[in-house]
Design an enzyme around this catalytic site. Structure first.
Site, short mmCIF file in Angstrom:
data_model
loop_
_atom_site.label_atom_id
_atom_site.label_comp_id
_atom_site.label_asym_id
_atom_site.label_seq_id
_atom_site.Cartn_x
_atom_site.Cartn_y
_atom_site.Cartn_z
N LYS A 22 -24.81 41.15 -22.74
CA LYS A 22 -23.39 40.82 -22.86
C LYS A 22 -22.94 40.93 -24.32
O LYS A 22 -21.91 41.55 -24.61
CB LYS A 22 -23.16 39.41 -22.32
CG LYS A 22 -21.70 39.07 -22.18
CD LYS A 22 -21.53 37.68 -21.60
CE LYS A 22 -21.95 37.66 -20.14
NZ LYS A 22 -22.12 36.31 -19.62
N ARG A 91 -21.31 31.36 -23.52
CA ARG A 91 -21.87 32.07 -22.35
C ARG A 91 -23.24 32.63 -22.68
O ARG A 91 -23.48 33.17 -23.75
CB ARG A 91 -20.93 33.21 -21.93
CG ARG A 91 -19.51 32.76 -21.71
CD ARG A 91 -18.61 33.91 -21.33
NE ARG A 91 -18.80 34.30 -19.94
CZ ARG A 91 -18.23 35.36 -19.39
NH1 ARG A 91 -17.46 36.16 -20.12
NH2 ARG A 91 -18.43 35.64 -18.13
N GLY A 100 -25.61 35.14 -12.18
CA GLY A 100 -25.55 33.78 -11.65
C GLY A 100 -26.73 32.91 -12.00
O GLY A 100 -26.85 31.79 -11.54
N MET A 102 -27.86 32.06 -15.14
CA MET A 102 -27.78 31.20 -16.31
C MET A 102 -26.37 30.67 -16.50
O MET A 102 -25.55 30.76 -15.61
CB MET A 102 -28.34 31.93 -17.50
CG MET A 102 -29.84 32.11 -17.33
SD MET A 102 -30.63 32.60 -18.81
CE MET A 102 -29.73 34.09 -19.14
N ARG A 335 -20.70 46.12 -18.51
CA ARG A 335 -22.11 46.50 -18.51
C ARG A 335 -22.26 47.65 -17.53
O ARG A 335 -21.38 47.89 -16.69
CB ARG A 335 -23.00 45.34 -18.13
CG ARG A 335 -22.75 44.93 -16.71
CD ARG A 335 -23.57 43.75 -16.29
NE ARG A 335 -23.00 43.34 -15.01
CZ ARG A 335 -23.03 42.13 -14.54
NH1 ARG A 335 -23.59 41.17 -15.21
NH2 ARG A 335 -22.50 41.85 -13.37
N HIS A 451 -38.39 31.87 -0.46
CA HIS A 451 -39.79 32.22 -0.19
C HIS A 451 -39.86 33.43 0.74
O HIS A 451 -40.57 34.41 0.47
CB HIS A 451 -40.50 31.02 0.44
CG HIS A 451 -41.92 31.28 0.82
ND1 HIS A 451 -42.28 31.74 2.07
CD2 HIS A 451 -43.07 31.20 0.11
CE1 HIS A 451 -43.59 31.89 2.11
NE2 HIS A 451 -44.09 31.57 0.93
N ARG A 628 -64.12 62.42 1.17
CA ARG A 628 -65.03 61.37 0.75
C ARG A 628 -66.10 61.14 1.81
O ARG A 628 -65.79 61.02 3.00
CB ARG A 628 -64.25 60.08 0.52
CG ARG A 628 -65.15 58.95 0.07
CD ARG A 628 -64.38 57.70 -0.23
NE ARG A 628 -63.94 57.03 0.97
CZ ARG A 628 -63.19 55.95 0.97
NH1 ARG A 628 -62.73 55.46 -0.18
NH2 ARG A 628 -62.85 55.36 2.09
N SER A 779 -62.18 60.28 -9.23
CA SER A 779 -60.96 59.75 -8.64
C SER A 779 -61.04 58.24 -8.71
O SER A 779 -61.99 57.65 -8.19
CB SER A 779 -60.81 60.23 -7.19
OG SER A 779 -59.65 59.66 -6.64
N GLY A 781 -60.63 54.71 -7.71
CA GLY A 781 -60.35 53.94 -6.49
C GLY A 781 -59.87 52.57 -6.92
O GLY A 781 -60.64 51.63 -7.03
N THR A 782 -58.58 52.48 -7.17
CA THR A 782 -58.07 51.25 -7.79
C THR A 782 -58.02 50.08 -6.81
O THR A 782 -57.84 48.95 -7.24
CB THR A 782 -56.68 51.51 -8.40
OG1 THR A 782 -55.91 52.24 -7.45
CG2 THR A 782 -56.81 52.30 -9.68
N ASN A 783 -58.16 50.36 -5.50
CA ASN A 783 -58.23 49.22 -4.56
C ASN A 783 -59.52 48.45 -4.81
O ASN A 783 -59.51 47.25 -5.05
CB ASN A 783 -58.23 49.70 -3.10
CG ASN A 783 -57.01 50.52 -2.77
OD1 ASN A 783 -55.97 50.36 -3.40
ND2 ASN A 783 -57.13 51.40 -1.78
N ASP A 784 -60.64 49.16 -4.74
CA ASP A 784 -61.91 48.48 -4.98
C ASP A 784 -62.04 48.05 -6.43
O ASP A 784 -62.62 47.01 -6.72
CB ASP A 784 -63.09 49.40 -4.60
CG ASP A 784 -63.48 49.21 -3.14
OD1 ASP A 784 -63.75 48.05 -2.76
OD2 ASP A 784 -63.49 50.20 -2.39
N CYS A 847 -56.72 57.50 -6.25
CA CYS A 847 -56.42 57.54 -4.83
C CYS A 847 -56.29 56.15 -4.21
O CYS A 847 -56.15 56.00 -3.01
CB CYS A 847 -57.46 58.36 -4.07
SG CYS A 847 -59.12 57.67 -4.20
N TYR A 867 -53.64 63.87 -11.58
CA TYR A 867 -52.84 63.71 -10.36
C TYR A 867 -52.91 62.28 -9.83
O TYR A 867 -53.82 61.52 -10.18
CB TYR A 867 -53.29 64.69 -9.27
CG TYR A 867 -54.67 64.39 -8.71
CD1 TYR A 867 -54.84 63.51 -7.65
CD2 TYR A 867 -55.80 64.99 -9.25
CE1 TYR A 867 -56.09 63.23 -7.15
CE2 TYR A 867 -57.06 64.72 -8.76
CZ TYR A 867 -57.20 63.83 -7.71
OH TYR A 867 -58.44 63.54 -7.21
C1 PEP Z 1 -60.06 52.48 -3.38
O1 PEP Z 1 -60.97 51.66 -3.41
O2 PEP Z 1 -59.12 52.48 -4.19
C2 PEP Z 1 -60.04 53.51 -2.34
C3 PEP Z 1 -59.13 54.45 -2.34
O3 PEP Z 1 -60.96 53.39 -1.36
P1 PEP Z 1 -60.80 52.44 -0.10
O4 PEP Z 1 -59.44 51.83 -0.15
O5 PEP Z 1 -61.01 53.30 1.09
O6 PEP Z 1 -61.90 51.48 -0.33
MG MG Z 2 -62.75 52.09 -2.27
#
Ligand code: PEP
Ligand code: MG
Length: 887
Positions: A22, A91, A100, A102, A335, A451, A628, A779, A781-784, A847, A867
């Protein structure tokens, strides 16, 4: 010494960090020569210092005095002076708008004396006392923490006594006595008198604005919008102009174009004889902005000119607050305005066509999240279904299901295959399992930060909240909607999280035109929105450095993803190919006692696997396909241990012989693991189960040879999961190389293919240099990697305690949804660095689910991945964000 206070003329729009949005925009408008009432801004740094120490930073008070004196000199009056008072507004204004959230206090400087001075000066006693009662009300609420309803009750009582519901019917006398009532409210509920000293009013208001940064609702809103908690707010002190002087005065809000469609025109609301929040508070009916032309053509024309100046200057849709004081227009705020997802795409391309911005800038004006919104299926509005209520559009999507009133029933019914909508008055953490099981969530109470709304958005689940026209009776298991509509548990409803509408019965769902366009439907391109999306996507594709692949494990998904722009497969999970009718073969394989038995099952599986791969390689012909090898623990393919134990026990009790079940139970017990996610899975299977990975590799390479013989261009990448040490990888790689030699000899086809690994364990990231010696690609594996870095069990934590973590702000967003840059992200960065050090040009991708998350895509671009790979529907989102990241 730090400068804590800036005159409006000293700032500009690029100083948002210091002056807040502002303040920076008031400064910008001031310097554009627009009519902004003079004033000054106290910086976010002052707020910081205050919140840290609990005291005003040294020098602030003197600096404020200097600026106040200059303001007084300029206006020719003094703050709260009894015969000719200068009044100011105080203000808040943070870097990012927090609507809304603050605080604002208007009319500071009024007291028992100066209210008379103001009356005389304006020649209007009613106005002066109206302004005074507003000050006490706002100050009482904001600064003294008095519940607003005490003031509301008092003004309602005054109106009631007068026999009216319109505040304009209260005359000077009524308002004077209301002021006295308000002062009593203050004494009663704050235990002190309303301060008469003008400077004390101002200082207390400034302090209250600083403190408002940390109110619960502000904290929740920031978490929601991912606004950092340590920015602090600036405070704007602005000389008052009055829209509540008489009917030649008023206040309004306006947009330079329609925030819903992007169309040019006159959009806004105006309210005569009103101040501050009156326009949005809905106390009286506003009139369309276009009608101002008839009421006050001079102000209207000036406003139109200013709006066009602002659009030209900001090169974007602006929203504006203004006031007219006795025929003189004043700008109170501008704004860059919020807009719907559809409008964002339209406006971006409209501005390009107007020559205001170029395409590079246009792709920055939209987001992947907005694109994702445009891709949700929608209800077919032409279906004529009965709308029974409308609430807040808390989380987009179109959900249909049977009404259930508690979490337990939601889970129970959904387990038996029913689609359900969880209907609650409001939700709490106990409802989490039900929310996960439901198609959508409907609540009768609570707003967009309730929530239900917060958690549903976090889960990407459709949610309509705050449908206050609906009565939810959990005990009798009915909900009642207006017009006598009664919905029993089990009845079907449809909820639209994009519009907030609730329908009785099943509303047919249609694909969004944007998805039809991505699917290649030519007829969709006629749509203006689709055309805008197409232009933006084309440009994003031309800019992006990273490729976008898809996670797909069948030909159908691969084809769709390819239409959506996927440049290959980044993850083909083979475990899904072991289910269904093949389960028996897999069971037999696992239970095999002898090498011959096992080899014969593997031989049976081989042609089935090969056929899967042929179809996928055909769908992705010419593009890289990362397949895989089997990852999950084997007992996932076997019957449930509890069920089996019961069966065996019952059989034994009856004296029956169930040889098969008994054998199976022994095997299942042998394979049972306490922590299967950390057990015998991934590369470990390849090491200990002879022939399994070899069979899969053979199926892959034979499929590729078959495709090559048929004139195709298969580009195979074989990927080993869950590697933690290069030795594991090498063991498996040797087998694969041997299979490749055999397949070449047998088929006579020379195949170029890669063997690489997933990096999904911290140890793999930390020893990436060693692994890269052997692996031809990584690659992530960001989940694990998230699971193992945080020590969070992926399948358990979300229901167990994530809502508490989100509520307490331990993280703003689930690390499974958006990459945790500091922890997991750092491991990715190390993996990239070490991997490339050993093998320059090492191909790197991701992945995990994060590959389709907008924020994470930017991170992966920054650390230099080649990628990202994500589910087919996320491919366009990732393409857009990768383009934006390169821009
Ligand atoms: C991971 O771990 O990021 C992955 C792609 O493998 P998965 O989810 O199958 O364990
Ligand atoms: Mg995995």
């Amino acid at each position: 010494m730090t400068k804590f206070v800036f005159d409006f003329a000293e700032g500009n729009r690029d100083m948002k960090d210091l002056l807040g949005g502002k303040g920076a925009n008031l400064a910008e408008m001031t310097n554009l020569g627009l009519p902004v009432p003079p004033g000054f801004t106290i910086t976010t740094e002052a707020c910081h210092a205050f919140l840290k120490s609990g005291r005003e930073p040294e020098g602030l008070s003197e600096e404020v005095s200097t600026h106040l004196e200059a303001l007084e000199a300029r206006m020719g009056k003094k703050l709260g002076q009894s015969d000719n008072p200068l009044l100011v507004s105080v203000r808040s204004g943070a870097k990012f708008s927090m609507p809304g959230m603050m605080e604002t206090v208007l009319n500071i400087g009024l007291n028992d004396q100066s209210v008379r001075g103001l009356a005389a000066q304006a020649g209007n006693e009613r106005f002066a006392f109206d302004s005074y009662r507003r000050l006490i009300q706002m100050f009482g609420k904001t600064v003294l923490g008095i519940h607003g309803e005490y003031f509301e009750e008092a003004i309602d009582a005054a109106k009631h006594a007068k026999g009216t519901t319109n505040d304009l019917d209260l005359d000077a006398e009524d308002l004077r006595s209301l002021v006295e009532t308000y002062k009593d409210v203050v004494i009663k509920h704050a235990g002190r008198e309303f301060p008469q000293e003008p400077r004390e009013q101002m200082d207390l208001a400034v302090k209250a604005v600083f403190e408002s940064w940390n109110t619960d609702r502000a904290v929740i809103y920031r978490r929601q919008e991912r606004i950092p908690g340590d920015l602090g707010t600036a405070v704007n002190i602005c000389s008052m102009v009055f829209g509540n002087l008489d009917m030649t005065s008023g206040t309004g809000v306006a947009f330079t174009r329609d925030p819903a469609s992007g169309a040019k025109g006159v959009y806004g609301d105006y309210l005569q004889n009103a101040q501050g929040e009156d326009v949005v508070a809905g106390i009286r009916n506003t009139i369309p902005l276009a009608d101002l032309e008839e009421i006050d053509k001079t102000s209207y024309d000036e406003l139109m000119n200013i709006m066009s100046t602002l659009e030209g200057h900001y090169k974007d849709l602006c929203d504006i607050e203004f006031t007219v004081e006795r025929g003189k227009l004043w700008m109170l705020q501008t704004r860059v305005g919020k807009r719907t997802a559809a409008a964002a795409f339209r406006i971006a391309t409209q501005l390009v066509d107007q020559g205001l911005i170029d395409m590079d800038e246009a792709i920055q004006r939209v987001t992947g999240a907005q694109l994702a919104q445009l891709m949700f299926p929608r209800f077919d509005e032409s279906s004529g279904m009965k709308q029974i209520a409308k609430g807040m559009n808390a989380s987009p999507g179109a959900a249909v299901g049977r009404v259930v009133f508690d979490s337990y029933t939601a889970v129970k019914w959904s387990r038996s295959g029913e689609k359900v909508i969880l209907v609650r008055r409001e939700t709490n953490p106990d409802d989490l399992n039900g929310m996960i099981a439901a198609e959508g969530i409907l609540t009768s109470r609570g707003g967009k930060t309730s929530h239900a709304a917060v958690v549903a958005r976090g889960m990407g689940k459709t949610c309509v909240c705050g449908v206050d026209s609906i009565d939810v009776d959990t005990k009798s298991r009915v909900m009642r909607a207006p017009g006598g509509v009664v919905v029993q548990e089990g009845d079907v409803i449809s909820i639209d999280g994009t519009s907030g509408k609730v329908y009785l019965g099943e509303v047919p769902v249609v694909a969004s035109p944007v998805v039809r366009f991505f699917e290649g439907d030519e007829t969709a391109v006629g749509d203006e929105l689709v055309a805008a999306v197409a232009r933006i996507m084309e440009h994003a594709d031309s800019k992006r450095r990273m490729a976008v692949r898809t996670n797909a494990d069948n030909a159908e998904d691969s084809e769709r993803a390819r239409r959506f722009g996927a440049q290959g497969i980044g993850l083909c999970r083979t475990e899904h190919m072991f289910l269904g009718e093949r389960r028996q073969l897999v069971e037999d394989l696992i239970l095999a006692d002898t090498d011959e038995e096992r080899d014969s099952r593997l031989a049976e599986l081989l042609p089935l696997q090969r056929a899967d791969f042929v179809a996928i390689l055909e769908a992705m012909d010419g593009l890289p396909v990362t397949i895989r090898l089997l990852d999950p623990p084997l007992h996932e393919f076997l019957p449930d241990i509890t069920e089996l134990s019961v069966r065996v026990a019952v059989a034994e009790a009856r004296g029956e012989e169930r040889e098969g079940d008994l054998r199976m139970l022994q095997a299942v017990s042998r394979l049972h693991e306490q922590n299967p996610m950390l057990g015998l899975r991934g590369v470990r299977l390849g090491v200990v189960i002879p022939g399994l990975f070899a069979m899969q590799s053979r199926a892959i390479l034979e499929a590729a040879a078959e495709r090559a013989k048929a004139g195709g261009d298969p580009q195979v990448e074989i990927m080993v999961p869950l590697v933690g040490a290069v030795q594991e990888f090498e063991t498996v790689k040797q087998d694969i190389i041997q299979v490749a030699r055999d397949v070449r000899a047998e088929t006579g086809v020379f195949l170029d293919f890669l063997v690489g690994t997933m990096i999904e364990l911290p140890r793999a990231a930390l020893t990436a240099d060693q692994i890269a010696e052997a692996a031809e690609f990584f690659s992530f594996g960001t989940n694990d990697l998230t699971q193992t870095t945080w020590g969070f069990s992926r399948d358990d934590v979300e229901a167990a305690f994530f809502s508490a973590y989100l509520e307490k702000g331990i993280f703003g967003v689930s690390p499974f949804e958006s990459i945790d840059r500091e922890g997991v992200g750092e491991l990715v960065r190390i993996g990239v660095e070490k991997g490339r050090l050993m093998r320059p040009g090492l191909k790197l991708g991701v992945c995990g689910e994060h590959g389709g998350d907008p924020d994470s895509v930017h991170f992966f671009d920054m650390v230099g991945l080649d990628y990202v790979s994500c589910s087919p529907f996320r491919v366009p989102v990732a393409r857009l964000e990768a383009g934006r990241a390169s821009g």
